[in-house]
Design a protein around this motif. Structure first.
Motif, mmCIF file in Angstrom:
data_model
loop_
_atom_site.group_PDB
_atom_site.id
_atom_site.type_symbol
_atom_site.label_atom_id
_atom_site.label_comp_id
_atom_site.label_asym_id
_atom_site.label_seq_id
_atom_site.Cartn_x
_atom_site.Cartn_y
_atom_site.Cartn_z
ATOM 1 N N LYS A 193 0.832 -1.196 0.000
ATOM 2 C CA LYS A 193 0.000 0.000 0.000
ATOM 3 C C LYS A 193 0.866 1.244 0.000
ATOM 4 O O LYS A 193 1.934 1.271 0.603
ATOM 5 C CB LYS A 193 -0.898 0.037 1.242
ATOM 6 N N ILE A 194 0.404 2.268 -0.700
ATOM 7 C CA ILE A 194 0.951 3.610 -0.561
ATOM 8 C C ILE A 194 -0.201 4.401 0.038
ATOM 9 O O ILE A 194 -1.257 4.538 -0.581
ATOM 10 C CB ILE A 194 1.413 4.201 -1.902
ATOM 11 N N GLY A 195 0.009 4.876 1.251
ATOM 12 C CA GLY A 195 -1.107 5.443 2.002
ATOM 13 C C GLY A 195 -2.027 4.290 2.370
ATOM 14 O O GLY A 195 -1.597 3.256 2.850
ATOM 15 N N ARG A 196 -3.286 4.436 2.069
ATOM 16 C CA ARG A 196 -4.246 3.362 2.351
ATOM 17 C C ARG A 196 -4.663 2.617 1.092
ATOM 18 O O ARG A 196 -5.565 1.797 1.140
ATOM 19 C CB ARG A 196 -5.481 3.949 3.037
ATOM 20 N N HIS A 197 -3.992 2.906 -0.029
ATOM 21 C CA HIS A 197 -4.386 2.297 -1.296
ATOM 22 C C HIS A 197 -3.456 1.155 -1.685
ATOM 23 O O HIS A 197 -2.248 1.358 -1.813
ATOM 24 C CB HIS A 197 -4.383 3.352 -2.405
ATOM 25 N N PRO A 198 -4.016 -0.040 -1.900
ATOM 26 C CA PRO A 198 -3.180 -1.135 -2.397
ATOM 27 C C PRO A 198 -2.765 -0.857 -3.840
ATOM 28 O O PRO A 198 -3.551 -0.330 -4.628
ATOM 29 C CB PRO A 198 -4.104 -2.354 -2.313
ATOM 30 N N ILE A 199 -1.535 -1.174 -4.150
ATOM 31 C CA ILE A 199 -1.011 -0.920 -5.492
ATOM 32 C C ILE A 199 -0.623 -2.230 -6.173
ATOM 33 O O ILE A 199 -0.341 -3.230 -5.514
ATOM 34 C CB ILE A 199 0.202 0.030 -5.459
ATOM 35 N N THR A 200 -0.621 -2.196 -7.475
ATOM 36 C CA THR A 200 -0.120 -3.297 -8.289
ATOM 37 C C THR A 200 1.103 -2.760 -9.015
ATOM 38 O O THR A 200 1.039 -1.683 -9.626
ATOM 39 C CB THR A 200 -1.175 -3.755 -9.308
ATOM 40 N N VAL A 201 2.212 -3.490 -8.940
ATOM 41 C CA VAL A 201 3.454 -3.052 -9.567
ATOM 42 C C VAL A 201 3.877 -4.107 -10.579
ATOM 43 O O VAL A 201 4.003 -5.283 -10.246
ATOM 44 C CB VAL A 201 4.579 -2.843 -8.517
ATOM 45 N N LYS A 202 4.083 -3.658 -11.806
ATOM 46 C CA LYS A 202 4.509 -4.556 -12.879
ATOM 47 C C LYS A 202 5.755 -3.988 -13.538
ATOM 48 O O LYS A 202 5.937 -2.775 -13.597
ATOM 49 C CB LYS A 202 3.404 -4.709 -13.925
ATOM 50 N N GLY A 203 6.577 -4.866 -14.048
ATOM 51 C CA GLY A 203 7.775 -4.435 -14.756
ATOM 52 C C GLY A 203 7.434 -3.958 -16.148
ATOM 53 O O GLY A 203 6.502 -4.439 -16.783
ATOM 54 N N SER A 204 8.194 -2.992 -16.621
ATOM 55 C CA SER A 204 8.022 -2.467 -17.964
ATOM 56 C C SER A 204 9.367 -1.983 -18.481
ATOM 57 O O SER A 204 10.179 -1.482 -17.713
ATOM 58 C CB SER A 204 7.022 -1.306 -17.946
ATOM 59 N N ARG A 205 9.598 -2.169 -19.759
ATOM 60 C CA ARG A 205 10.805 -1.641 -20.394
ATOM 61 C C ARG A 205 10.507 -0.243 -20.912
ATOM 62 O O ARG A 205 9.486 -0.005 -21.540
ATOM 63 C CB ARG A 205 11.244 -2.525 -21.554
ATOM 64 N N PHE A 206 11.389 0.683 -20.612
ATOM 65 C CA PHE A 206 11.258 2.059 -21.063
ATOM 66 C C PHE A 206 12.352 2.301 -22.089
ATOM 67 O O PHE A 206 13.513 2.441 -21.732
ATOM 68 C CB PHE A 206 11.366 3.011 -19.877
ATOM 69 N N PRO A 207 11.986 2.340 -23.380
ATOM 70 C CA PRO A 207 12.997 2.384 -24.429
ATOM 71 C C PRO A 207 13.768 3.689 -24.522
ATOM 72 O O PRO A 207 14.690 3.793 -25.290
ATOM 73 C CB PRO A 207 12.190 2.132 -25.705
ATOM 74 N N GLY A 208 13.442 4.644 -23.760
ATOM 75 C CA GLY A 208 14.171 5.905 -23.776
ATOM 76 C C GLY A 208 13.360 6.950 -23.049
ATOM 77 O O GLY A 208 12.201 6.749 -22.746
ATOM 78 N N PHE A 209 13.969 8.047 -22.754
ATOM 79 C CA PHE A 209 13.271 9.116 -22.063
ATOM 80 C C PHE A 209 13.029 10.233 -23.057
ATOM 81 O O PHE A 209 13.952 10.698 -23.700
ATOM 82 C CB PHE A 209 14.089 9.615 -20.875
ATOM 83 N N PRO A 210 11.782 10.645 -23.215
ATOM 84 C CA PRO A 210 11.494 11.694 -24.191
ATOM 85 C C PRO A 210 12.148 13.016 -23.798
ATOM 86 O O PRO A 210 12.253 13.333 -22.623
ATOM 87 C CB PRO A 210 9.970 11.812 -24.154
ATOM 88 N N SER A 211 12.573 13.752 -24.809
ATOM 89 C CA SER A 211 13.206 15.042 -24.544
ATOM 90 C C SER A 211 12.214 16.193 -24.664
ATOM 91 O O SER A 211 12.527 17.317 -24.355
ATOM 92 C CB SER A 211 14.362 15.267 -25.530
ATOM 93 N N VAL A 212 11.009 15.899 -25.112
ATOM 94 C CA VAL A 212 9.996 16.920 -25.304
ATOM 95 C C VAL A 212 8.922 16.742 -24.239
ATOM 96 O O VAL A 212 8.505 15.641 -23.941
ATOM 97 C CB VAL A 212 9.358 16.780 -26.698
ATOM 98 N N SER A 213 8.476 17.836 -23.662
ATOM 99 C CA SER A 213 7.372 17.783 -22.697
ATOM 100 C C SER A 213 6.076 17.584 -23.449
ATOM 101 O O SER A 213 5.779 18.297 -24.391
ATOM 102 C CB SER A 213 7.291 19.082 -21.906
ATOM 103 N N TRP A 214 5.295 16.599 -23.032
ATOM 104 C CA TRP A 214 3.998 16.379 -23.660
ATOM 105 C C TRP A 214 2.976 17.349 -23.120
ATOM 106 O O TRP A 214 2.123 17.824 -23.814
ATOM 107 C CB TRP A 214 3.500 14.963 -23.409
ATOM 108 N N LEU A 215 3.067 17.606 -21.832
ATOM 109 C CA LEU A 215 2.093 18.475 -21.195
ATOM 110 C C LEU A 215 2.893 19.412 -20.310
ATOM 111 O O LEU A 215 3.416 18.994 -19.284
ATOM 112 C CB LEU A 215 1.117 17.632 -20.368
ATOM 113 N N SER A 216 3.044 20.654 -20.700
ATOM 114 C CA SER A 216 3.835 21.606 -19.943
ATOM 115 C C SER A 216 2.914 22.451 -19.085
ATOM 116 O O SER A 216 1.980 23.057 -19.600
ATOM 117 C CB SER A 216 4.623 22.522 -20.877
#
Length: 152
Positions: free
Chosen positions: A126-149
């Protein structure tokens, strides 16, 4: 500057959201909304997201965590506190699914050992009082452009 990403299941909805939301305010902040493409990757047998077009695991990107079930008020800082004990975090963000209102976090570590420990230890916690589900994911790179500024 805070940034966020919203991923739609079809291009029409994404274009409508960009047109409707660009230049609007969220709270007291003026937002700029731009389009971006997010590749979709299938999951491998161990639940880790992979790119089937990559010829080598070196091109798959960093292993990180997708964190589902976060409370609506979860901040980047509270997510960072929950996961920083596993190692150095190189990227972290929270996005809101506009259909369900659910917050999903993405946490990317500097090494695979940290990511695997976080997935194993935090899934079902839990984070706080909320149970969370955590799954692995591959992140092929970090974007250099802000999608939502977000600007004040």
């Amino acid at each position: 500057e805070n940034t966020g990403a919203v991923v739609f299941d079809n291009e029409t909805s994404a274009r409508e959201a960009i047109e409707e939301m660009n230049g609007k305010k969220i709270g007291r902040r003026l937002i700029t909304v731009k389009g971006s493409r997010f590749p979709s990757f299938p999951f491998s047998g161990d639940g880790i997201q992979i790119d089937p077009m990559a010829s080598s695991s070196a091109y798959l990107g960093r292993l990180g965590c997708l964190v589902y079930g976060l409370a609506l008020g979860t901040t980047d800082e509270s997510l960072r506190r929950a996961f920083s004990k596993f190692g150095e975090i190189v990227s972290l963000t929270i996005v809101i699914n506009p259909r369900t209102g659910e917050n999903t976090g993405a946490v990317v570590f500097d090494n695979e050992t940290s990511a695997r420990e976080a997935i194993e230890e935090m899934n079902g916690k839990k984070i706080g009082r909320h149970p969370i589900t955590v799954k692995g994911s591959r992140f092929p790179g970090f974007p250099s452009v802000s999608w939502l500024s977000l600007q004040q």
